[in-house]
Scaffold this motif. Structure first.
Motif, PDB file in Angstrom:
ATOM      1  N   GLU A   1       0.837  -1.207   0.000  1.00  0.00           N
ATOM      2  CA  GLU A   1       0.000   0.000   0.000  1.00  0.00           C
ATOM      3  C   GLU A   1       0.871   1.256   0.000  1.00  0.00           C
ATOM      4  O   GLU A   1       0.572   2.236  -0.693  1.00  0.00           O
ATOM      5  CB  GLU A   1      -0.923  -0.015   1.213  1.00  0.00           C
ATOM      6  CG  GLU A   1      -1.859   1.181   1.285  1.00  0.00           C
ATOM      7  CD  GLU A   1      -2.774   1.125   2.493  1.00  0.00           C
ATOM      8  OE1 GLU A   1      -3.506   2.109   2.719  1.00  0.00           O
ATOM      9  OE2 GLU A   1      -2.755   0.103   3.205  1.00  0.00           O
ATOM     10  N   ILE A   2       1.948   1.230   0.775  1.00  0.00           N
ATOM     11  CA  ILE A   2       2.851   2.386   0.818  1.00  0.00           C
ATOM     12  C   ILE A   2       3.529   2.589  -0.531  1.00  0.00           C
ATOM     13  O   ILE A   2       3.650   3.725  -1.025  1.00  0.00           O
ATOM     14  CB  ILE A   2       3.898   2.195   1.933  1.00  0.00           C
ATOM     15  CG1 ILE A   2       3.229   2.317   3.306  1.00  0.00           C
ATOM     16  CG2 ILE A   2       5.027   3.223   1.809  1.00  0.00           C
ATOM     17  CD1 ILE A   2       4.158   2.022   4.462  1.00  0.00           C
ATOM     18  N   GLU A   3       3.975   1.511  -1.155  1.00  0.00           N
ATOM     19  CA  GLU A   3       4.642   1.621  -2.455  1.00  0.00           C
ATOM     20  C   GLU A   3       3.698   2.175  -3.522  1.00  0.00           C
ATOM     21  O   GLU A   3       4.135   2.862  -4.454  1.00  0.00           O
ATOM     22  CB  GLU A   3       5.175   0.261  -2.882  1.00  0.00           C
ATOM     23  CG  GLU A   3       6.375  -0.215  -2.078  1.00  0.00           C
ATOM     24  CD  GLU A   3       6.878  -1.571  -2.527  1.00  0.00           C
ATOM     25  OE1 GLU A   3       8.052  -1.871  -2.295  1.00  0.00           O
ATOM     26  OE2 GLU A   3       6.085  -2.331  -3.125  1.00  0.00           O
ATOM     27  N   ASP A   4       2.393   1.886  -3.404  1.00  0.00           N
ATOM     28  CA  ASP A   4       1.424   2.375  -4.391  1.00  0.00           C
ATOM     29  C   ASP A   4       1.133   3.863  -4.231  1.00  0.00           C
ATOM     30  O   ASP A   4       0.734   4.518  -5.205  1.00  0.00           O
ATOM     31  CB  ASP A   4       0.120   1.581  -4.282  1.00  0.00           C
ATOM     32  CG  ASP A   4       0.289   0.130  -4.712  1.00  0.00           C
ATOM     33  OD1 ASP A   4       1.255  -0.155  -5.443  1.00  0.00           O
ATOM     34  OD2 ASP A   4      -0.525  -0.722  -4.281  1.00  0.00           O
ATOM     35  N   THR A   5       1.297   4.406  -3.020  1.00  0.00           N
ATOM     36  CA  THR A   5       0.895   5.788  -2.766  1.00  0.00           C
ATOM     37  C   THR A   5       2.060   6.720  -2.438  1.00  0.00           C
ATOM     38  O   THR A   5       1.839   7.925  -2.341  1.00  0.00           O
ATOM     39  CB  THR A   5      -0.111   5.836  -1.599  1.00  0.00           C
ATOM     40  OG1 THR A   5       0.495   5.252  -0.426  1.00  0.00           O
ATOM     41  CG2 THR A   5      -1.373   5.066  -1.940  1.00  0.00           C
ATOM     42  N   VAL A   6       3.261   6.175  -2.282  1.00  0.00           N
ATOM     43  CA  VAL A   6       4.363   7.024  -1.824  1.00  0.00           C
ATOM     44  C   VAL A   6       4.708   8.099  -2.853  1.00  0.00           C
ATOM     45  O   VAL A   6       5.095   9.220  -2.481  1.00  0.00           O
ATOM     46  CB  VAL A   6       5.601   6.156  -1.502  1.00  0.00           C
ATOM     47  CG1 VAL A   6       6.138   5.475  -2.760  1.00  0.00           C
ATOM     48  CG2 VAL A   6       6.703   6.993  -0.846  1.00  0.00           C
ATOM     49  N   ILE A   7       4.572   7.804  -4.135  1.00  0.00           N
ATOM     50  CA  ILE A   7       4.906   8.787  -5.162  1.00  0.00           C
ATOM     51  C   ILE A   7       3.777   9.803  -5.335  1.00  0.00           C
ATOM     52  O   ILE A   7       4.018  10.979  -5.635  1.00  0.00           O
ATOM     53  CB  ILE A   7       5.202   8.074  -6.498  1.00  0.00           C
ATOM     54  CG1 ILE A   7       6.403   7.148  -6.352  1.00  0.00           C
ATOM     55  CG2 ILE A   7       5.454   9.085  -7.606  1.00  0.00           C
ATOM     56  CD1 ILE A   7       6.754   6.386  -7.611  1.00  0.00           C
TER      57      ILE A   7
ATOM     58  N   LYS B   1       2.162  10.775   8.108  1.00  0.00           N
ATOM     59  CA  LYS B   1       1.641   9.490   8.597  1.00  0.00           C
ATOM     60  C   LYS B   1       2.303   8.327   7.871  1.00  0.00           C
ATOM     61  O   LYS B   1       2.568   7.279   8.468  1.00  0.00           O
ATOM     62  CB  LYS B   1       0.123   9.438   8.421  1.00  0.00           C
ATOM     63  CG  LYS B   1      -0.503   8.158   8.964  1.00  0.00           C
ATOM     64  CD  LYS B   1      -2.000   8.143   8.763  1.00  0.00           C
ATOM     65  CE  LYS B   1      -2.609   6.868   9.370  1.00  0.00           C
ATOM     66  NZ  LYS B   1      -2.017   5.640   8.798  1.00  0.00           N
ATOM     67  N   MET B   2       2.560   8.493   6.584  1.00  0.00           N
ATOM     68  CA  MET B   2       3.220   7.437   5.824  1.00  0.00           C
ATOM     69  C   MET B   2       4.610   7.171   6.370  1.00  0.00           C
ATOM     70  O   MET B   2       5.042   6.012   6.476  1.00  0.00           O
ATOM     71  CB  MET B   2       3.286   7.810   4.347  1.00  0.00           C
ATOM     72  CG  MET B   2       3.939   6.763   3.471  1.00  0.00           C
ATOM     73  SD  MET B   2       3.931   7.224   1.733  1.00  0.00           S
ATOM     74  CE  MET B   2       2.177   7.196   1.395  1.00  0.00           C
TER      75      MET B   2
END
Length: 327
Positions: A166-172, A178-179
């Motif tokens: 989930e983090i890899e999908d939204t980090v960019i 919070k991340m």
């Protein structure tokens, strides 16, 4: 405290009858499981020392939480420390794990823990519904307990893996504070899980290679299988740690790029207004009043000409910067 006794293919469950425990210990054909679930230290010490006659040092180890798996050979029995977890919660603090102390003898097993352990409840209920498994001995119960704990580790890994994806999908797209907190929470969880799995893997290695006479050759095969599972779990943990480190690097890179874009925008704005500041500053000086030769500088034509320069000069500079790919 709860007691499970198997004799002649029959299972009897008692709440806290120590007389039955003493009788079962004397009969080598009887299998006994005593679960000290949340018992007071004094009560646990009494049962462990007076009923089972365990060595005081092993009893002290069982009553003091260390959260580090280990195994000791005390001749007629084995003492091992295992660690249980809650798979649906982050393990960002090692104290969130649950220590499970186990004494294993020829015809008995004693488990001691201060908090509920899902693995124990699972194995306990399975044995009640499948009495044939009780006839396979105390070491097989130990095998089932560790197998249930390894399943919990895999569930925790699946939980953390989903968070990493989930983090890899939204980090960019949208990195935020919070991340970053989630990334460090996952890193701590993986570190604590590795601190549990690594020494527990050594416990299984000792049980599977014949270091203890109480464990037969046939029983070692089961522990060898668990050892292989823990090796695979350890490898997955290391792989996830690399993925989390990569996600952290990506997060920092995206944040730095955003900061660079902000600084770039502010710099462009400052550069565009620089000639305007120069013009207004120069013509705003009051060192002298306009003489006859400079009266035209205060005319309407001069005013509109200065305004035109102030409007079109930033536009021209903006177009020039765009042409040079500075924006």
């Amino acid at each position: 405290m709860r007691i499970l006794i198997e004799k002649d293919g029959k299972t009897m469950v008692e709440s806290a009858d120590l007389d039955d425990v003493r009788a079962a210990l004397k009969d080598q054909e009887t299998l006994l499981w005593v679960d000290l679930d949340g018992a007071a230290p004094d009560e646990s010490r009494q049962v462990l020392t007076q009923v089972f006659d365990f060595h005081p040092l092993s009893v002290d180890d069982a009553l003091v939480e260390i959260h580090v798996p280990k195994i000791d050979d005390w001749g007629s029995y084995l003492y091992t420390t295992l660690v249980a977890i809650r798979p649906d919660r982050p393990l960002d603090d090692i104290d969130k794990s649950i220590e499970l102390d186990v004494f294993v003898g020829a015809n008995y097993i004693v488990t001691c823990h201060q908090e509920p352990v899902a693995a124990i409840d699972l194995v306990w209920n399975n044995l009640l519904h499948n009495e044939a498994q009780l006839q396979r001995g105390s070491k097989f119960i130990l095998y089932q307990l560790i197998d249930a704990l390894v399943d919990e580790y895999m569930q925790m890994i699946d939980y953390l893996d989903a968070q990493v994806d989930e983090i890899e999908d939204t980090v960019i797209i949208k990195p935020d504070k919070k991340m970053l907190e989630d990334i460090f929470s996952i890193k701590r969880s993986l570190l604590n899980l590795r601190r549990i799995v690594s020494p527990q893997r050594e416990v299984l290695n000792k049980l599977s290679r014949g270091d203890f006479e109480i464990v037969s050759q046939k029983e070692r095969m089961y522990f060898r299988d668990l050892y292989d599972h823990l090796v695979r779990v350890h490898e997955i943990i290391e792989s996830l740690r690399d993925m989390v480190s990569g996600a952290l690097d990506t997060y920092l890179s995206v944040v730095n790029n955003q900061l660079s874009n902000i600084m770039k925008t502010l710099t462009i704005i400052t550069t565009l207004f620089m000639p305007l500041s120069f013009l207004t500053g120069f013509f705003g000086m009051n060192f002298f009043s306009a003489s006859g030769q400079l009266n035209h500088l205060t005319s309407s034509v001069s005013f509109f000409l200065a305004m035109a320069v102030m409007v079109f000069l930033p536009i021209l500079m903006f177009l020039w910067m765009r042409r040079r790919d500075w924006m």
